[in-house]
Design a protein around this motif. Structure first.
Motif, PDB file in Angstrom:
ATOM      1  N   ARG A  87       0.836  -1.203   0.000  1.00 33.90           N
ATOM      2  CA  ARG A  87       0.000   0.000   0.000  1.00 33.90           C
ATOM      3  C   ARG A  87       0.870   1.251   0.000  1.00 33.90           C
ATOM      4  O   ARG A  87       0.687   2.156  -0.806  1.00 33.90           O
ATOM      5  N   TRP A  88       1.813   1.314   0.938  1.00 34.05           N
ATOM      6  CA  TRP A  88       2.607   2.528   1.079  1.00 34.05           C
ATOM      7  C   TRP A  88       3.695   2.645   0.025  1.00 34.05           C
ATOM      8  O   TRP A  88       4.076   3.763  -0.358  1.00 34.05           O
ATOM      9  N   ALA A  89       4.190   1.510  -0.463  1.00 33.56           N
ATOM     10  CA  ALA A  89       5.159   1.566  -1.558  1.00 33.56           C
ATOM     11  C   ALA A  89       4.504   2.157  -2.807  1.00 33.56           C
ATOM     12  O   ALA A  89       5.091   3.022  -3.490  1.00 33.56           O
ATOM     13  N   ALA A  90       3.282   1.705  -3.109  1.00 35.80           N
ATOM     14  CA  ALA A  90       2.563   2.246  -4.271  1.00 35.80           C
ATOM     15  C   ALA A  90       2.216   3.712  -4.055  1.00 35.80           C
ATOM     16  O   ALA A  90       2.314   4.538  -4.974  1.00 35.80           O
ATOM     17  N   ALA A  91       1.797   4.069  -2.830  1.00 35.43           N
ATOM     18  CA  ALA A  91       1.474   5.462  -2.532  1.00 35.43           C
ATOM     19  C   ALA A  91       2.713   6.348  -2.642  1.00 35.43           C
ATOM     20  O   ALA A  91       2.633   7.492  -3.104  1.00 35.43           O
ATOM     21  N   PHE A  92       3.871   5.812  -2.251  1.00 37.75           N
ATOM     22  CA  PHE A  92       5.115   6.575  -2.355  1.00 37.75           C
ATOM     23  C   PHE A  92       5.448   6.866  -3.818  1.00 37.75           C
ATOM     24  O   PHE A  92       5.877   7.974  -4.169  1.00 37.75           O
ATOM     25  N   VAL A  93       5.235   5.891  -4.687  1.00 37.92           N
ATOM     26  CA  VAL A  93       5.469   6.111  -6.116  1.00 37.92           C
ATOM     27  C   VAL A  93       4.547   7.218  -6.638  1.00 37.92           C
ATOM     28  O   VAL A  93       4.973   8.095  -7.398  1.00 37.92           O
ATOM     29  N   LEU A  94       3.290   7.198  -6.209  1.00 43.74           N
ATOM     30  CA  LEU A  94       2.337   8.215  -6.651  1.00 43.74           C
ATOM     31  C   LEU A  94       2.766   9.619  -6.219  1.00 43.74           C
ATOM     32  O   LEU A  94       2.744  10.562  -7.017  1.00 43.74           O
ATOM     33  N   VAL A  95       3.156   9.772  -4.948  1.00 48.55           N
ATOM     34  CA  VAL A  95       3.531  11.110  -4.487  1.00 48.55           C
ATOM     35  C   VAL A  95       4.855  11.551  -5.101  1.00 48.55           C
ATOM     36  O   VAL A  95       5.077  12.750  -5.292  1.00 48.55           O
ATOM     37  N   LEU A  96       5.721  10.598  -5.419  1.00 44.47           N
ATOM     38  CA  LEU A  96       6.960  10.971  -6.113  1.00 44.47           C
ATOM     39  C   LEU A  96       6.666  11.542  -7.487  1.00 44.47           C
ATOM     40  O   LEU A  96       7.274  12.529  -7.915  1.00 44.47           O
ATOM     41  N   LEU A  97       5.720  10.924  -8.193  1.00 47.25           N
ATOM     42  CA  LEU A  97       5.344  11.420  -9.517  1.00 47.25           C
ATOM     43  C   LEU A  97       4.745  12.818  -9.435  1.00 47.25           C
ATOM     44  O   LEU A  97       4.975  13.665 -10.306  1.00 47.25           O
ATOM     45  N   LEU A  98       3.957  13.061  -8.379  1.00 42.27           N
ATOM     46  CA  LEU A  98       3.266  14.344  -8.246  1.00 42.27           C
ATOM     47  C   LEU A  98       4.115  15.420  -7.573  1.00 42.27           C
ATOM     48  O   LEU A  98       4.009  16.598  -7.923  1.00 42.27           O
ATOM     49  N   GLY A  99       4.922  15.021  -6.608  1.00 43.85           N
ATOM     50  CA  GLY A  99       5.644  16.030  -5.830  1.00 43.85           C
ATOM     51  C   GLY A  99       7.119  15.771  -5.652  1.00 43.85           C
ATOM     52  O   GLY A  99       7.763  16.419  -4.822  1.00 43.85           O
ATOM     53  N   GLY A 100       7.674  14.830  -6.423  1.00 43.65           N
ATOM     54  CA  GLY A 100       9.085  14.505  -6.272  1.00 43.65           C
ATOM     55  C   GLY A 100      10.012  15.667  -6.570  1.00 43.65           C
ATOM     56  O   GLY A 100      10.995  15.892  -5.853  1.00 43.65           O
TER      57      GLY A 100
END
Length: 306
Positions: free
Chosen positions: A49-62
């Motif tokens: 769950r959190w690994a996938a969420a981390f990828v999402l926030v990296l794409l949006l706010g990395g």
């Protein structure tokens, strides 16, 4: 470019907090299905769950997070504490608890979080708990109890805490500390803050995932469940709830968590073919009344202060 509709949405605390509660109610449904009765262990479910969420926030706010890397480094101990409480501990403990307790028990224990947030605020920051806010908590909690007991409040005494309930309660306490201390969080952009705590929380989960067998999601259903948890129950819910706390404060925002059992009941009707009964309507009315009372108290306090 400023978009008025988006700005109005981002300033509507009741809407943002209600959506966060809806997404988190779905988290319990998925947690019971996968973490409780499915093939993914609680640690594996939390990790993916959190690994996938981390990828999402990296794409949006990395990119923004990289520009703020110096500020992240200065606040690393505090950010790690936030990640440990909300990302690593809370959901992992809840998923573990759902292996041996019912969703009803878990939601009932979850409904104690607004009270825990108020108590943490009073203990840590010496916040004053006024009568209106306390009344809102009590009124909405009464609605929660009515719904979870299916109108038979005498049956609440038959609900046992047990080991599973104890794990859920420990997770709820960890998240209550997280929410109540968000006022002390570092001065970072909201997306940068999520990048930091999602990344740190996933890193803290990594050794436990490896030790538990390093299981991976399989099949469309499990992948869809992880997708929902990552996008809705993680990224959007935390973004919305953190914003709601910034707008009206942790104690007042916490009352909206009483909507979770309400939404959980509605989701059960949709997915489990359960019927809408009179106690649902009365319970929902009590929950909404409590939320409105606490919100009204917040508005009065704000207007008095200005």
């Amino acid at each position: 470019m400023r978009i008025p509709l988006v700005e109005r949405f981002w300033s509507a605390a009741p809407l943002l907090l209600s959506l966060a509660s809806l997404f988190w109610a779905g988290n319990f449904v998925v947690g019971r299905a996968f973490g409780g009765e499915g093939t993914l262990s609680p640690v594996a479910l939390a990790f993916w769950r959190w690994a996938a969420a981390f990828v999402l926030v990296l794409l949006l706010g990395g990119a923004r997070a990289w520009r703020e890397r110096a500020a992240i480094a200065r606040s690393l101990p505090l950010l790690t504490a936030y990640a440990l409480l909300s990302v690593t501990l809370y959901n992992t403990l809840v998923y573990a608890g759902l292996k041996s307790t019912t969703t009803i028990n878990a939601l009932l224990l979850q409904s104690t979080m607004p009270v825990m947030i108020l108590v943490c605020g009073a203990a840590i920051y010496r916040d004053r708990i006024d009568l209106s806010r306390a009344g809102g908590v009590v009124l909405s909690l009464a609605g929660v109890l009515l719904i979870l007991s299916e109108g038979d409040t005498a049956g609440l005494g038959a609900l046992e805490l047990g080991r599973g309930g104890g794990l859920v309660l420990a997770g709820v306490a960890a998240n209550a500390i997280y929410f109540s201390t968000l006022r002390s969080r570092p001065d970072l952009h909201p997306m940068t803050f999520l990048v930091a705590i999602f990344g740190l929380g996933t890193f803290l989960l990594l050794p436990f995932w490896i030790q538990s067998g390093a299981a991976v999601p399989q099949g469309a259903v499990q992948l869809a469940g992880i997708g929902y948890l990552a996008l809705c129950a993680s990224l959007l819910a935390l973004l919305f709830f953190n914003r709601g706390i910034a707008l009206i404060g942790a104690g007042r925002a916490g009352v909206f968590l009483h909507l979770m059992p309400v939404f959980g009941s509605l989701l059960s009707m949709l997915f489990l073919d359960e019927q809408l009964r009179l106690f649902h309507a009365f319970g929902f009315a009590l929950v909404l009344s409590g939320v409105l009372l606490a919100t009204r108290s917040a508005k009065k306090s704000s207007s008095t202060a200005t």
